[in-house]
Design an enzyme around this catalytic site. Structure first.
Site, PDB file in Angstrom:
ATOM      1  CG  HIS A 176       1.721  -4.493  -0.697  1.00  0.00           C
ATOM      2  ND1 HIS A 176       1.048  -4.026  -1.787  1.00  0.00           N
ATOM      3  CD2 HIS A 176       0.764  -4.855   0.200  1.00  0.00           C
ATOM      4  CE1 HIS A 176      -0.258  -4.078  -1.551  1.00  0.00           C
ATOM      5  NE2 HIS A 176      -0.456  -4.585  -0.355  1.00  0.00           N
ATOM      6  CE1 TYR A 182      -1.082  -2.011   6.365  1.00  0.00           C
ATOM      7  CE2 TYR A 182       0.243  -0.290   5.369  1.00  0.00           C
ATOM      8  CZ  TYR A 182      -0.827  -1.154   5.318  1.00  0.00           C
ATOM      9  OH  TYR A 182      -1.619  -1.174   4.203  1.00  0.00           O
TER      10      TYR A 182
HETATM   11  C1  HEM Z   1      -6.809  -4.912   7.564  1.00  0.00           C
HETATM   12  C2  HEM Z   1      -6.375  -4.642   6.388  1.00  0.00           C
HETATM   13  C3  HEM Z   1      -4.926  -4.638   5.970  1.00  0.00           C
HETATM   14  C4  HEM Z   1      -3.836  -5.247   6.540  1.00  0.00           C
HETATM   15  C5  HEM Z   1      -3.807  -6.114   7.800  1.00  0.00           C
HETATM   16  C6  HEM Z   1      -2.678  -4.899   5.752  1.00  0.00           C
HETATM   17  C7  HEM Z   1      -1.382  -5.310   6.014  1.00  0.00           C
HETATM   18  C8  HEM Z   1      -0.230  -4.830   5.415  1.00  0.00           C
HETATM   19  C9  HEM Z   1       1.129  -5.043   5.847  1.00  0.00           C
HETATM   20  C10 HEM Z   1       1.530  -5.883   7.056  1.00  0.00           C
HETATM   21  C11 HEM Z   1       1.965  -4.366   5.023  1.00  0.00           C
HETATM   22  C12 HEM Z   1       3.501  -4.254   5.122  1.00  0.00           C
HETATM   23  C13 HEM Z   1       3.897  -2.977   5.866  1.00  0.00           C
HETATM   24  C14 HEM Z   1       5.396  -2.750   6.002  1.00  0.00           C
HETATM   25  O1  HEM Z   1       6.167  -3.642   6.387  1.00  0.00           O
HETATM   26  O2  HEM Z   1       5.853  -1.600   5.740  1.00  0.00           O
HETATM   27  C15 HEM Z   1       1.133  -3.746   4.023  1.00  0.00           C
HETATM   28  C16 HEM Z   1       1.594  -2.967   2.981  1.00  0.00           C
HETATM   29  C17 HEM Z   1       0.758  -2.311   2.079  1.00  0.00           C
HETATM   30  N1  HEM Z   1      -0.618  -2.238   2.112  1.00  0.00           N
HETATM   31 FE1  HEM Z   1      -1.830  -3.182   3.380  1.00  0.00          FE
HETATM   32  N2  HEM Z   1      -3.078  -4.101   4.718  1.00  0.00           N
HETATM   33  C18 HEM Z   1      -4.438  -3.912   4.821  1.00  0.00           C
HETATM   34  C19 HEM Z   1      -5.250  -3.164   4.000  1.00  0.00           C
HETATM   35  C20 HEM Z   1      -4.806  -2.428   2.932  1.00  0.00           C
HETATM   36  C21 HEM Z   1      -5.620  -1.601   2.087  1.00  0.00           C
HETATM   37  C22 HEM Z   1      -7.120  -1.368   2.260  1.00  0.00           C
HETATM   38  C23 HEM Z   1      -4.787  -1.041   1.156  1.00  0.00           C
HETATM   39  C24 HEM Z   1      -5.075  -0.084   0.036  1.00  0.00           C
HETATM   40  C25 HEM Z   1      -5.834   0.871   0.011  1.00  0.00           C
HETATM   41  C26 HEM Z   1      -3.442  -1.509   1.433  1.00  0.00           C
HETATM   42  C27 HEM Z   1      -2.330  -1.148   0.710  1.00  0.00           C
HETATM   43  C28 HEM Z   1      -1.036  -1.484   1.039  1.00  0.00           C
HETATM   44  C29 HEM Z   1       0.117  -1.058   0.293  1.00  0.00           C
HETATM   45  C30 HEM Z   1       0.114  -0.200  -0.965  1.00  0.00           C
HETATM   46  C31 HEM Z   1       1.241  -1.568   0.953  1.00  0.00           C
HETATM   47  C32 HEM Z   1       2.689  -1.428   0.564  1.00  0.00           C
HETATM   48  C33 HEM Z   1       3.227  -0.130   1.007  1.00  0.00           C
HETATM   49  C34 HEM Z   1       4.660  -0.103   0.634  1.00  0.00           C
HETATM   50  O3  HEM Z   1       4.997  -0.034  -0.555  1.00  0.00           O
HETATM   51  O4  HEM Z   1       5.463  -0.153   1.565  1.00  0.00           O
HETATM   52  N3  HEM Z   1      -3.490  -2.339   2.507  1.00  0.00           N
HETATM   53  N4  HEM Z   1      -0.194  -4.028   4.289  1.00  0.00           N
END
Ligand code: HEM
Ligand code: HEM
Lengths: 178, 355
Positions: free
Chosen positions: B61, B326
């Protein structure tokens, strides 16, 4: 009053209690930052709570250290080696402070509450900032490795005194048979 | 203690070397992954970076902007949770709207998933949520999700996705069916304001008696699609949203769905039947939108496991996996910002957005 040959009981309790606590903290930290398993959340909570306890403990320990007389190193030890021994002890204290403080500050910089066993939440005393988080997060990891290195040398030296030199230095912390 | 002859000296040195060396080796082994399952947080973030990290950006993202506003609660969730956000009051929030993917300059309209992340409250009542457009995950474990990303990634040699690998993955994972059905029926809207954003994972609401109720939530749009967008504009959705918020606030209904005993709250691949009870907790009202360089959402790690008193995480393996991944992404981008203070949080938006 002559200098004692062992550390005071309170100092010895703090020493062995914190040795156990710090090893648990180090292993927990190293394992949890890698783990995607459901227990991560639980371990992270315990790490932070016990980390705050480690901070309180090292403050208490420092007070005990400054208020009690510590046993002198035997005369058989050269002066330079004595100085190195003392410096290494103060480095250990520095690391024992730097670990929990960097942990606390990095949580502040991340804007994350530090809850202690769900009982109370520590106040945030650092501003929320990405570069600041980056700094304290790396300090937390680097000092952890420095602490590990110091502790390994410390254990080697203690065992050397106890097993090879047998000069009573190890017994000053394990306690002696009366 | 009695003195012994030094005949056993080599043995004593061996004991010292064995003890210290053994302890050191154990520390290194644990740091190197001893006892970890096949996929670690570092593996995951490495895969998301794809060998080509965009320094200073989220590894997932990566492209997004900050929003600010308030959650106006109607108090209806108060019997179910002691979280102060749910009393009949208004709580300010900082949020981030983003598209999935690791490329901070990707064209908005190509992204398969759009997202809304929110942060409200302080101290023990801090609540972070990161929501996506799909209502379910394709798979239910981090290991399977890792394989899914691998299968969907372009082949490093051809630069193309490999359809055989993709169908082999889906054949091996029948639990992906609900997600694929949603995907087949989903038409991306022409505005971030008219999408539905789902929590996907389930959480517990906890009231003052300690009763737990499993829920999922979604931010439901209150407006319909806007005009058609300029497909050639890489920032089409951002520009549309900035202009929209400039004109008037954008509201979403924060709707909670209550699980029954027959629902498995730990399985994010399954939809709960539409007959389940729904409750609107209040409105998310976005008053402002700004580029990351001008807002304060870039320093937030929207870790969905930061929950207020009155809410708790379920044992959903995907939900539990998110925290460490994260944190690893957060650590990397924070280090990059610390080492290089000239890094921009996001490509500067053209000034037209700030009219
Ligand atoms: C094992 C499952 C998942 C992994 C490994 C993963 C991994 C990640 C990582 C590494 C980031 C960046 C975090 C940062 O640097 O601040 C991220 C952001 C995000 N993830 Fe996931 N994610 C997963 C599942 C999900 C699910 C199920 C959702 C939704 C319901 C989701 C929604 C988001 C959103 C909206 C962001 C962006 C948040 C922002 O604007 O900073 N993720 N994710
Ligand atoms: C004596 C006390 C402590 C020790 C020995 C310790 C040790 C460690 C170690 C070894 C790591 C892994 C670092 C790495 O592999 O990069 C770690 C991570 C961590 N520690 Fe500590 N810690 C202590 C206190 C604290 C405190 C007081 C807090 C917060 C209140 C804290 C919060 C954290 C967090 C949040 C992480 C994970 C960071 C991430 O996920 O990226 N620690 N700790």
């Amino acid at each position: 009053m002559s200098q004692p040959t062992t550390y005071s009981l309170s100092a010895r309790i703090m020493h062995w209690g914190m040795a156990f606590l710090l090893f648990s903290m180090l292993f927990a930290g190293l394992a949890m930052v890698q783990s995607l398993q459901p227990w991560h959340l639980t371990l992270l909570g315990l790490h932070k709570s016990f980390g705050v306890i480690a901070l309180i403990a090292v403050i208490v320990r420092l007070v005990i250290r400054l208020r009690t007389t510590t046993p002198a190193l035997p005369d058989s030890i050269p002066a330079l080696q004595k100085r190195i021994a003392h410096a290494s002890h103060w480095l250990l204290y520095a690391a024992m402070f730097a670990m929990p403080l960097s942990g606390y500050f990095m949580q502040n910089a991340a804007g994350r509450p530090v809850a202690v066993f769900d009982l109370f939440t520590l106040p945030a005393i650092m501003p929320v900032s990405l570069p600041l988080y980056g700094f304290f997060r790396e300090v937390h990891a680097l000092v952890a490795w420095a602490l590990i290195a110091l502790v390994l040398v410390h254990i080697a030296a203690a065992l050397h005194h106890g097993l090879v030199k047998r000069d009573g230095v190890l017994q000053s912390m394990t306690g002696r048979k009366k | 203690m009695s003195k012994k002859t030094p005949s056993a000296l080599p043995l004593r040195y061996a004991i010292i070397i064995g003890a210290v060396g053994g302890l050191g080796a154990l520390v290194f082994a644990v740091a190197g992954g001893l006892g970890q399952s096949s996929v670690t947080a570092q593996d995951f973030v490495n895969l998301q970076e794809g060998g080509n990290p965009h320094l200073g950006f989220r590894r997932a993202h990566a492209k997004g902007f900050c929003v600010a506003g308030e959650f106006v609660s109607n108090g209806s969730l108060q019997p179910y949770s002691i979280a102060p956000q749910f009393t009949a009051t208004s709580t300010p929030f900082v949020g981030r709207i983003s598209i999935a993917g690791g490329n901070p300059t990707a064209p908005d309209l190509n992204a398969p998933v759009r997202s809304l992340a929110l942060s409200f409250g302080e101290g023990s009542s801090r609540w972070l949520t990161a929501m996506n457009t799909p209502p379910v995950m394709a798979v239910g474990t981090p290991e399977a999700f890792y394989q899914q990303i691998q299968a969907l990634s372009p082949d490093p040699e051809t630069g193309e996705r490999n359809p055989e690998r993709i169908s082999a993955f889906f054949a091996a994972h029948p639990e992906t069916q609900t997600f694929r059905n949603w995907q087949a029926g989903y038409t991306p809207s022409s505005s971030f304001a008219s999408e539905i954003y789902h929590s996907i994972n389930a959480f517990y609401l906890i009231n003052e008696n300690g009763d737990r109720q499993a829920v999922r939530w979604a931010a439901m749009p209150t407006v319909s699609n806007g005009e058609t967008l300029d497909a050639a504009n890489a920032n089409a959705l951002q520009d549309e949203f900035f202009a929209r918020v400039e004109a008037q606030p954008v509201a979403f209904d924060l709707t909670f769905t209550f699980a029954n005993d027959s629902d498995d709250e730990t399985n994010p691949t399954v939809l709960w039947p539409s007959t389940r009870r729904n409750m609107i907790a209040g409105q998310i009202v976005v008053h402002q939108a700004m580029p990351e360089s001008e807002g304060n959402c870039n320093e937030i790690n929207f870790d969905p496991l930061v929950l207020p008193k009155g809410m708790a995480a379920t044992a959903d393996p995907i939900l539990r996996a998110r925290s460490a991944a994260y944190a690893e992404s957060y650590r990397r981008r924070a280090r990059e910002h610390f080492l290089n203070s000239s890094l921009q949080p996001s490509p500067q938006k053209e000034s037209e957005n700030n009219q």
